[in-house]
Design a protein around this motif. Structure first.
Motif, PDB file in Angstrom:
ATOM      1  N   SER A 159       0.834  -1.208   0.000  1.00 41.87           N
ATOM      2  CA  SER A 159       0.000   0.000   0.000  1.00 41.87           C
ATOM      3  C   SER A 159       0.857   1.242   0.000  1.00 41.87           C
ATOM      4  O   SER A 159       0.581   2.204  -0.731  1.00 41.87           O
ATOM      5  N   SER A 217       2.321   1.820  -3.469  1.00 43.26           N
ATOM      6  CA  SER A 217       1.363   2.335  -4.448  1.00 43.26           C
ATOM      7  C   SER A 217       0.986   3.773  -4.133  1.00 43.26           C
ATOM      8  O   SER A 217       0.714   4.560  -5.038  1.00 43.26           O
ATOM      9  N   LEU A 218       1.035   4.130  -2.844  1.00 43.75           N
ATOM     10  CA  LEU A 218       0.791   5.539  -2.517  1.00 43.75           C
ATOM     11  C   LEU A 218       1.895   6.413  -3.078  1.00 43.75           C
ATOM     12  O   LEU A 218       1.643   7.526  -3.570  1.00 43.75           O
ATOM     13  N   MET A 255       1.261   6.848  -6.626  1.00 47.09           N
ATOM     14  CA  MET A 255       0.188   7.823  -6.831  1.00 47.09           C
ATOM     15  C   MET A 255       0.713   9.231  -6.753  1.00 47.09           C
ATOM     16  O   MET A 255       0.281  10.123  -7.511  1.00 47.09           O
ATOM     17  N   ILE A 299       2.352  10.014 -10.015  1.00 48.20           N
ATOM     18  CA  ILE A 299       1.338  10.235 -11.056  1.00 48.20           C
ATOM     19  C   ILE A 299       0.731  11.618 -10.912  1.00 48.20           C
ATOM     20  O   ILE A 299       0.483  12.338 -11.893  1.00 48.20           O
ATOM     21  N   LYS A 300       0.520  12.029  -9.659  1.00 51.90           N
ATOM     22  CA  LYS A 300      -0.071  13.355  -9.436  1.00 51.90           C
ATOM     23  C   LYS A 300       0.862  14.438  -9.944  1.00 51.90           C
ATOM     24  O   LYS A 300       0.430  15.417 -10.589  1.00 51.90           O
ATOM     25  N   GLN A 327       3.066  14.159 -12.365  1.00 49.65           N
ATOM     26  CA  GLN A 327       3.027  14.158 -13.825  1.00 49.65           C
ATOM     27  C   GLN A 327       1.751  14.811 -14.342  1.00 49.65           C
ATOM     28  O   GLN A 327       1.780  15.554 -15.337  1.00 49.65           O
ATOM     29  N   LEU A 328       0.639  14.528 -13.663  1.00 42.73           N
ATOM     30  CA  LEU A 328      -0.612  15.170 -14.072  1.00 42.73           C
ATOM     31  C   LEU A 328      -0.513  16.683 -13.968  1.00 42.73           C
ATOM     32  O   LEU A 328      -1.031  17.424 -14.823  1.00 42.73           O
ATOM     33  N   GLN A 362       1.377  17.919 -16.926  1.00 43.05           N
ATOM     34  CA  GLN A 362       0.564  17.877 -18.148  1.00 43.05           C
ATOM     35  C   GLN A 362      -0.467  18.993 -18.163  1.00 43.05           C
ATOM     36  O   GLN A 362      -0.718  19.621 -19.212  1.00 43.05           O
ATOM     37  N   ALA A 410       1.204  22.151 -19.180  1.00 45.78           N
ATOM     38  CA  ALA A 410       1.474  22.152 -20.619  1.00 45.78           C
ATOM     39  C   ALA A 410       0.210  22.470 -21.402  1.00 45.78           C
ATOM     40  O   ALA A 410       0.242  23.254 -22.383  1.00 45.78           O
ATOM     41  N   VAL A 411      -0.898  21.864 -20.969  1.00 45.09           N
ATOM     42  CA  VAL A 411      -2.165  22.120 -21.685  1.00 45.09           C
ATOM     43  C   VAL A 411      -2.549  23.583 -21.573  1.00 45.09           C
ATOM     44  O   VAL A 411      -2.964  24.207 -22.561  1.00 45.09           O
ATOM     45  N   ASP A 423      -6.076  -1.430   1.453  1.00 47.04           N
ATOM     46  CA  ASP A 423      -5.135  -1.750   0.387  1.00 47.04           C
ATOM     47  C   ASP A 423      -5.851  -1.895  -0.941  1.00 47.04           C
ATOM     48  O   ASP A 423      -5.371  -1.418  -1.981  1.00 47.04           O
ATOM     49  N   VAL A 431      -5.028   3.903  -7.543  1.00 49.02           N
ATOM     50  CA  VAL A 431      -3.808   4.010  -8.335  1.00 49.02           C
ATOM     51  C   VAL A 431      -4.097   3.650  -9.787  1.00 49.02           C
ATOM     52  O   VAL A 431      -3.617   4.309 -10.714  1.00 49.02           O
ATOM     53  N   MET A 453      -5.958   6.538 -11.404  1.00 44.82           N
ATOM     54  CA  MET A 453      -5.109   7.679 -11.669  1.00 44.82           C
ATOM     55  C   MET A 453      -4.136   7.401 -12.803  1.00 44.82           C
ATOM     56  O   MET A 453      -3.842   8.296 -13.606  1.00 44.82           O
TER      57      MET A 453
END
Lengths: 101, 235
Positions: free
Chosen positions: A61, A64-65, A68, A71-72, A74-75, A78, A81-82, B156, B163, B166
């Motif tokens: 967990s 994966s956090l 996340m 990913i945030k 990178q978002l 993006q 850029a937009v 979990d 995830v 996203m």
């Protein structure tokens, strides 16, 4: 007679020692029986094993956090850029209008 | 008193180490003092026969001085070296056992609730109760831990779903952002084209005006409704 006394003392002492040791052993076996027959240790050990399995799950967990969070970020890039390209599109549209008159 | 023929002769007899003050003054004979009851023949007993063994169990006085205090019995003599275990036992503070009735039995001075015997049935019930207590405690702990395990698994699962969501969204936006940048690139190219056309159009118009009227073209416009027939100006 004093040697007799010393002998008697040793005898009574050893007998007392044995009696006391026997009592303590009996108490010990009684408590061990109570603890064992209440199955508390088995229940608790099973619970501990389950808990230790969760350790792995918690590790997954947390990883994966962290993903996340990446990913945030990178978002966010993006999105920036937009927004930039939106503004350039606006400018270009203005220039087009002026050229076309 | 006189019947003992033990090693300790009675006071006043010649073999005893205990002499009173009177013995020196009053000429008692040993026979008159210590008459044997069983009719034993008269002992030859001058006073100063020293053949009898002197008893050493009781402390006596000195022989030579006359007027001295006689010690008949011992005072508080310190006992022999105490057992180290006995001293340790005596160092423990006094406490009562559970069954106070098992100590000693003054029958009048006892509370009614001092125990004599323990009921085995009640003790069994006590032990069973304690066992039950332990079991319930461990069950409660195990129950709470299992509930925590279930919650951890749920969380979990939720995290993994998030995830996934996203990452999907991130891929989609990546594509959109790429398209946007391409669009903006083409637009900048178009912009450059327009600028260069802006440069060219006045020159083309001037060239057109330099031509004779029969060869002049229409005025240049971006929107091509009819195909233009362009004739290169001959110079």
């Amino acid at each position: 007679m004093s040697s007799n006394l010393i002998q008697w003392n040793a005898e009574t002492k050893t007998r007392l020692n044995e009696k006391v040791a026997q009592n303590m052993a009996d108490l010990g076996s009684l408590t061990r029986y109570i603890v064992r027959s209440s199955k508390s240790s088995e229940l608790l050990s099973q619970a501990e094993k389950n808990f230790s399995y969760q350790e792995n799950i918690i590790q997954n967990s947390s990883e994966s956090l962290k993903k996340m969070m990446n990913i945030k970020n990178q978002l966010e890039f993006q999105q920036a850029a937009v927004v930039r390209s939106m503004s350039t599109i606006d400018d270009i549209q203005d220039i087009l209008m002026t050229i076309q008159r | 008193m006189g019947s003992e023929q033990s090693s300790q002769p009675p006071a006043g007899a010649p073999g005893s180490s205990i002499k009173s003050q009177r013995d020196e003054d009053i000429p008692y004979t040993s026979f008159s003092i210590s008459k044997p009851i069983d009719g034993e023949p008269m002992r030859h007993s001058p006073r100063n026969v020293g053949g009898r063994p002197r008893s050493s169990t009781k402390e006596g006085k000195d022989d030579t001085p006359k007027h001295k205090i006689v010690v008949v019995a011992d005072g508080n003599v310190s006992p022999k070296d105490k057992d180290p275990e006995l001293t340790k036992l005596e160092a423990i503070p006094v406490f009562y056992p559970i069954m106070r009735g098992s100590l000693n039995i003054p029958t009048s001075s006892r509370d009614p609730d001092i125990l004599d015997k323990l009921d085995h049935q009640q003790i069994l019930l006590l032990c069973i109760r304690y066992q039950e207590h332990l079991r319930q405690l461990s069950e409660a702990v195990a129950f709470d831990q299992n509930a925590l395990c279930v919650r951890i698994k749920e969380i979990d699962c939720a995290i993994n779903m998030l995830v996934k969501l996203m990452s999907d969204r991130q891929k989609k936006y990546h594509k959109y952002a790429e398209q946007f940048t391409r669009a903006s690139e083409t637009l900048t190219v178009l912009n450059r084209v327009k600028d260069s056309m802006d440069n060219i159009i006045p020159k083309m118009d001037r060239l057109n005006q330099l031509l004779p009227e029969s060869d002049q073209l229409e005025p240049f416009s971006i929107y091509m409704n009819t195909p233009q027939t362009s004739t290169a100006p001959s110079k």
